[in-house]
Scaffold this motif. Structure first.
Motif, PDB file in Angstrom:
ATOM      1  N   ARG A  17       0.795  -1.222   0.000  1.00  0.00           N
ATOM      2  CA  ARG A  17       0.000   0.000   0.000  1.00  0.00           C
ATOM      3  C   ARG A  17       0.831   1.277   0.000  1.00  0.00           C
ATOM      4  N   TYR A  18       2.046   1.197   0.513  1.00  0.00           N
ATOM      5  CA  TYR A  18       2.899   2.382   0.646  1.00  0.00           C
ATOM      6  C   TYR A  18       4.307   2.068   0.157  1.00  0.00           C
ATOM      7  N   SER A  19       4.832   2.895  -0.707  1.00  0.00           N
ATOM      8  CA  SER A  19       6.207   2.692  -1.169  1.00  0.00           C
ATOM      9  C   SER A  19       7.216   3.210  -0.143  1.00  0.00           C
ATOM     10  N   ASN A  20       6.769   4.059   0.768  1.00  0.00           N
ATOM     11  CA  ASN A  20       7.665   4.705   1.731  1.00  0.00           C
ATOM     12  C   ASN A  20       7.191   4.512   3.184  1.00  0.00           C
ATOM     13  N   PHE A  21       6.635   3.345   3.497  1.00  0.00           N
ATOM     14  CA  PHE A  21       6.063   3.156   4.833  1.00  0.00           C
ATOM     15  C   PHE A  21       7.088   3.289   5.944  1.00  0.00           C
ATOM     16  N   ILE A  22       8.327   2.909   5.698  1.00  0.00           N
ATOM     17  CA  ILE A  22       9.348   3.040   6.748  1.00  0.00           C
ATOM     18  C   ILE A  22       9.561   4.514   7.075  1.00  0.00           C
ATOM     19  N   GLN A  23       9.659   5.350   6.057  1.00  0.00           N
ATOM     20  CA  GLN A  23       9.862   6.789   6.290  1.00  0.00           C
ATOM     21  C   GLN A  23       8.655   7.404   6.993  1.00  0.00           C
ATOM     22  N   ILE A  24       7.467   6.980   6.637  1.00  0.00           N
ATOM     23  CA  ILE A  24       6.264   7.501   7.301  1.00  0.00           C
ATOM     24  C   ILE A  24       6.307   7.167   8.787  1.00  0.00           C
ATOM     25  N   ILE A  25       6.674   5.935   9.106  1.00  0.00           N
ATOM     26  CA  ILE A  25       6.749   5.517  10.514  1.00  0.00           C
ATOM     27  C   ILE A  25       7.864   6.265  11.235  1.00  0.00           C
ATOM     28  N   VAL A  26       8.992   6.475  10.563  1.00  0.00           N
ATOM     29  CA  VAL A  26      10.092   7.265  11.148  1.00  0.00           C
ATOM     30  C   VAL A  26       9.593   8.665  11.485  1.00  0.00           C
ATOM     31  N   ASP A  27       8.905   9.294  10.537  1.00  0.00           N
ATOM     32  CA  ASP A  27       8.411  10.660  10.739  1.00  0.00           C
ATOM     33  C   ASP A  27       7.395  10.733  11.870  1.00  0.00           C
TER      34      ASP A  27
END
Length: 97
Positions: A17-27
């Motif tokens: 669903r998300y190409s950048n889920f790790i960055q979203i969680i980091v943020d």
């Protein structure tokens, strides 16, 4: 705290669903990218951080499902409105004939 299967399931769902889920969680978490990446690569992470990451991942999935369902509902309503408008226009045209 979370099994390999738990993390794998979350990781798979998020990556679909998300190409950048790790960055979203980091943020959202304030944790380092390294910590979040370790969690999703089945490395040792503090239990408190595991819970934060897992919870934020679950929340992202929930938001995605809610947004997707809302979007589908809006499209159905719009499509139904076009059908209803088409029926009404057809009725109005037949009255004039």
């Amino acid at each position: 705290m979370f099994t390999h299967h738990d993390v794998e399931l979350l990781k798979k769902a998020l990556s679909e669903r998300y190409s950048n889920f790790i960055q979203i969680i980091v943020d959202q978490s304030g944790l380092t990218r390294n910590t979040v990446s370790k969690f999703f690569n089945f490395k040792k992470v503090r239990p408190s951080n595991q819970e934060i990451i897992y919870t934020l991942g679950k929340n992202l999935l929930e938001e995605n499902v809610i947004r997707r369902n809302s979007l589908k509902k809006e499209v159905r309503n719009l499509a139904q409105g076009e059908i209803e408008e088409g029926k009404q226009a057809s009725l109005n045209l037949s009255r004039h004939l």
